[in-house]
Design an enzyme around this catalytic site. Structure first.
Site, PDB file in Angstrom:
ATOM      1  N   LYS A  56       0.606  -1.209  -0.035  1.00  0.00           N
ATOM      2  CA  LYS A  56       0.008   0.030   0.060  1.00  0.00           C
ATOM      3  C   LYS A  56       0.818   1.256   0.024  1.00  0.00           C
ATOM      4  CE  LYS A  56      -1.890   2.614   2.954  1.00  0.00           C
ATOM      5  NZ  LYS A  56      -1.605   3.903   2.469  1.00  0.00           N
TER       6      LYS A  56
ATOM      7  N   GLU B 227       9.778   0.348  10.709  1.00  0.00           N
ATOM      8  CA  GLU B 227      10.806   1.511  10.206  1.00  0.00           C
ATOM      9  C   GLU B 227       9.919   2.693  10.563  1.00  0.00           C
ATOM     10  OE1 GLU B 227      13.821   0.984   9.319  1.00  0.00           O
ATOM     11  OE2 GLU B 227      13.803  -1.169   8.591  1.00  0.00           O
TER      12      GLU B 227
ATOM     13  N   CYS C  80      13.211  10.280   7.192  1.00  0.00           N
ATOM     14  CA  CYS C  80      13.247   9.648   8.503  1.00  0.00           C
ATOM     15  C   CYS C  80      14.561   9.799   9.314  1.00  0.00           C
ATOM     16  CB  CYS C  80      12.870   8.221   8.580  1.00  0.00           C
ATOM     17  SG  CYS C  80      13.899   7.410   7.272  1.00  0.00           S
TER      18      CYS C  80
ATOM     19  N   GLU D 184       9.862  15.223  15.771  1.00  0.00           N
ATOM     20  CA  GLU D 184      10.475  15.075  14.281  1.00  0.00           C
ATOM     21  C   GLU D 184       9.578  16.159  13.669  1.00  0.00           C
ATOM     22  OE1 GLU D 184       8.974  11.423  12.485  1.00  0.00           O
ATOM     23  OE2 GLU D 184      11.004  11.071  11.337  1.00  0.00           O
TER      24      GLU D 184
HETATM   25  P1  NAD Z   1       2.046   7.688   8.605  1.00  0.00           P
HETATM   26  O1  NAD Z   1       2.514   6.761   9.322  1.00  0.00           O
HETATM   27  O2  NAD Z   1       1.174   8.837   8.655  1.00  0.00           O
HETATM   28  O3  NAD Z   1       1.899   7.016   6.939  1.00  0.00           O
HETATM   29  C1  NAD Z   1       2.785   6.073   6.660  1.00  0.00           C
HETATM   30  C2  NAD Z   1       1.802   4.980   5.922  1.00  0.00           C
HETATM   31  O4  NAD Z   1       0.988   4.460   6.652  1.00  0.00           O
HETATM   32  C3  NAD Z   1       0.995   5.554   4.692  1.00  0.00           C
HETATM   33  O5  NAD Z   1       0.938   4.553   3.560  1.00  0.00           O
HETATM   34  C4  NAD Z   1      -0.408   5.830   5.623  1.00  0.00           C
HETATM   35  O6  NAD Z   1      -1.556   5.769   4.473  1.00  0.00           O
HETATM   36  C5  NAD Z   1      -0.480   4.586   6.253  1.00  0.00           C
HETATM   37  N1  NAD Z   1      -1.171   4.698   7.392  1.00  0.00           N
HETATM   38  C6  NAD Z   1      -1.629   5.850   8.221  1.00  0.00           C
HETATM   39  N2  NAD Z   1      -2.506   5.517   8.916  1.00  0.00           N
HETATM   40  C7  NAD Z   1      -2.473   3.959   9.307  1.00  0.00           C
HETATM   41  C8  NAD Z   1      -2.938   2.990  10.054  1.00  0.00           C
HETATM   42  N3  NAD Z   1      -3.613   3.225  11.174  1.00  0.00           N
HETATM   43  N4  NAD Z   1      -2.581   1.641   9.997  1.00  0.00           N
HETATM   44  C9  NAD Z   1      -1.882   1.256   8.960  1.00  0.00           C
HETATM   45  N5  NAD Z   1      -1.559   2.346   8.092  1.00  0.00           N
HETATM   46  C10 NAD Z   1      -1.695   3.709   8.115  1.00  0.00           C
HETATM   47  O7  NAD Z   1       3.615   8.405   8.178  1.00  0.00           O
HETATM   48  P2  NAD Z   1       3.639   9.528   7.199  1.00  0.00           P
HETATM   49  O8  NAD Z   1       3.495  10.842   7.610  1.00  0.00           O
HETATM   50  O9  NAD Z   1       3.282   9.013   5.685  1.00  0.00           O
HETATM   51  O10 NAD Z   1       5.451   9.601   6.754  1.00  0.00           O
HETATM   52  C11 NAD Z   1       6.285   9.934   7.579  1.00  0.00           C
HETATM   53  C12 NAD Z   1       6.887   9.057   8.767  1.00  0.00           C
HETATM   54  O11 NAD Z   1       7.469   8.010   8.104  1.00  0.00           O
HETATM   55  C13 NAD Z   1       7.910   9.924   9.578  1.00  0.00           C
HETATM   56  O12 NAD Z   1       7.636   9.735  10.955  1.00  0.00           O
HETATM   57  C14 NAD Z   1       9.083   9.200   9.036  1.00  0.00           C
HETATM   58  O13 NAD Z   1      10.439   9.287   9.868  1.00  0.00           O
HETATM   59  C15 NAD Z   1       8.674   7.760   8.995  1.00  0.00           C
HETATM   60  N6  NAD Z   1       9.701   7.236   7.875  1.00  0.00           N
HETATM   61  C16 NAD Z   1      10.364   6.360   8.474  1.00  0.00           C
HETATM   62  C17 NAD Z   1      11.196   5.518   7.369  1.00  0.00           C
HETATM   63  C18 NAD Z   1      12.306   4.515   8.025  1.00  0.00           C
HETATM   64  O14 NAD Z   1      12.848   3.847   7.307  1.00  0.00           O
HETATM   65  N7  NAD Z   1      12.485   4.341   9.570  1.00  0.00           N
HETATM   66  C19 NAD Z   1      11.654   5.877   6.145  1.00  0.00           C
HETATM   67  C20 NAD Z   1      10.622   6.925   5.794  1.00  0.00           C
HETATM   68  C21 NAD Z   1       9.733   7.472   6.625  1.00  0.00           C
END
Ligand code: NAD
Length: 486
Positions: free
Chosen positions: A191, A265, A299, A396
């Site tokens: 997804k 992650e 991230c 963050e």
């Molecule tokens: P997010 O957690 O809001 O969304 C990430 C994904 O999860 C999206 O596809 C979203 O649609 C989905 N999602 C949202 N709510 C959900 C739920 N309740 N259950 C399952 N899936 C759900 O994060 P974001 O704002 O899209 O991304 C930014 C975050 O991702 C930051 O905190 C960043 O640090 C982290 N990130 C981490 C890494 C890593 O490798 N550690 C890499 C990239 C981004």
């Protein structure tokens, strides 16, 4: 006027060098990629994907509903025994094909990534797309050597992997997830994030071109509710999630007691530590790369800059000067350093945290630059006089904003760097090798870069400690989450 003065007054400017979107074969509308083809949603919706630099729609994309997700998981289930039954060599050939096709369509993928996500074309062209291909090449090589990757033990795939990725590296995160899962004999339902589904859908086309057996990969765009529904589907055996810590915790709770393997992650607030003996000009480039790469939507961004007090003024002065030369604007311009903020919501979040920084008493400086009228933008920003308890030192921001703290001794640097709920990455800048190793081994971070930052390679493991999650992606360590080892 001396020659020296004349020289330093030269202001280099560049003519715009835009990459052309004409190379892109973008469809008007995309279905859900299930069982080898693009399908109309059963109970999902259709949503436009918006270009954050212009606020214009790029293409309409189907978002999956419950029924669609059920169908996607069923399709992955049905394909899994056949896929795992192929020899590793055969699976590897498919991954090699995908890698080669990513390379063939590299220009197109880079343009779409920049249009859909807002990142500078320089980055999508030179980092995201080549690294995505490299991940498929790397895991293609592992597909017939799995037991070597897990210490010579017997290993079998989990089965169906549900994979959820964020919007900051849409294609690259899809590659990080799919390549090891497939190499190990799992099938996948991926997804993409709601704001950046397009390159994952291009990857679906590439899977078709590679003649990947139907059902091995499903790509089902959708918002958070689709992600939440996906991890609650019966019939999945593995969940791999990259995103925020809050959602990671929600997923962990949803999986409790179901015997499903999980990799998380999550977020970070990584320390970039500059010692007084570092090559300071080189360190300044590393600081810029650490926090302004991809508008800080990274991230592992080096968002907490720790500078040794004796060189703090010099480093901040050089950094501020360098920040003034960053070119902010059109992501498709090859000269752009800082592109558009991915979404209006993310811009609001950055603005909110920056206001909190000012209210709490830190000193803010934002680069004065012309920002385009339409789209979502945030000028590169530095905060000084930051206290460890300030929100901008703790939370963050996920934007082009760096918070500077200082330290006097090595012990204080380690203590301050570790003073975080997160533990994803860190940078150390010093010309003393022994010091670098000593500090690195004391830092609670999954990745520690020395005299560089944001350096990625498919052979190297990446992942976090503490609230940054668990499990590793990349290298042989990246096989482990996709295998049951006996
Ligand atoms: P997010 O957690 O809001 O969304 C990430 C994904 O999860 C999206 O596809 C979203 O649609 C989905 N999602 C949202 N709510 C959900 C739920 N309740 N259950 C399952 N899936 C759900 O994060 P974001 O704002 O899209 O991304 C930014 C975050 O991702 C930051 O905190 C960043 O640090 C982290 N990130 C981490 C890494 C890593 O490798 N550690 C890499 C990239 C981004």
């Amino acid at each position: 006027m001396s020659t020296q003065e004349t020289r330093t007054r030269i202001v280099w400017d560049y003519a715009p060098a835009p990459e052309s979107p004409e190379h892109v074969r973008l469809r008007d509308s995309y279905g859900l990629f299930i069982d080898g083809d693009f399908r109309d949603p059963l109970d999902g919706t259709r949503v436009p994907s918006i270009n954050p630099a212009s606020e214009e729609p790029l293409a309409e994309v189907a978002f999956a509903g419950e029924e669609d997700l059920r169908r996607a998981v069923e399709s992955a289930r049905a394909a899994q025994p056949g896929w795992a039954g192929l020899s590793g060599l055969e699976r590897g050939k498919y991954l090699f094909r995908i890698a080669r096709l990513i390379q063939e369509r590299a220009r197109e993928l880079a343009i779409v990534e920049s249009m859909d996500g807002g990142k500078p074309i320089r980055e999508s062209r030179d980092v995201d797309v080549p690294l995505a291909a490299a991940h498929f090449f790397h895991y293609a090589g592992w597909a017939d050597k799995l037991s070597y990757g897990v210490g010579g033990r017997d290993a079998v795939p989990h089965g169906v992997a549900a994979q959820i990725v964020p919007w900051n590296f849409p294609l690259l995160m899809a590659a990080w997830k799919l390549a090891p899962a497939l190499a190990c004999g799992n099938t996948a339902v991926l997804k993409p994030a709601e704001t950046t589904p397009l390159t994952a859908l291009f990857l679906a086309e590439i899977c078709q071109e590679a003649e990947l057996p139907p059902g091995v990969v499903q790509i089902v765009p959708g918002d958070g509710s689709a992600g939440a529904a996906l991890v609650r589907q019966p019939g999945i055996d593995k969940v791999a999630f990259t995103g925020s810590t809050a959602v990671g915790k929600d997923i962990q709770a949803a999986l409790a007691g179901r015997g499903i393997s999980l990799t998380l992650e999550l977020g970070g607030k990584s320390a970039n530590v500059i010692f007084e003996d570092a090559a300071l000009d080189q360190a300044v480039e590393g600081i810029v790369n650490g926090i302004f790469f991809n508008q800080g939507h990274v991230c592992c961004a080096g968002s907490r800059l720790l500078i040794q007090e004796s060189v703090a003024d010099v480093v901040i002065g050089k950094l501020w000067e360098r920040m003034g030369r960053l070119r902010v604007g059109d992501p498709l311009d090859k000269n752009t350093d800082v592109g558009a903020i991915n979404s209006r919501e993310q811009l609001t979040r950055i603005q909110e945290l920056v206001s909190a920084g000012e209210e709490e008493g830190a000193v803010r400086r934002s680069v004065v630059c012309e920002l385009p009228e339409r789209g979502w933008w945030f000028a590169p920003t530095i905060f000084t006089e930051v206290a460890p308890a300030h929100r901008i030192a703790v939370e963050e921001i996920f934007g082009p904003v760096v918070s500077v703290l200082t330290f006097r001794t090595q012990a204080e640097a380690i203590q301050k760097a570790n003073n975080s709920a997160y533990g994803l990455a860190a940078g150390i800048w010093t010309d003393k090798g022994a010091k670098a190793f000593e500090v690195a081994s004391a830092l609670q971070a999954g990745v520690v870069w020395q005299n560089t930052y944001n350096h990625f390679d498919p052979t190297a493991a990446f992942g976090g400690y503490k609230e940054s999650g668990f499990g590793r992606e990349g290298g042989p360590a990246g096989l482990r989450p996709y295998l049951k080892v006996s």
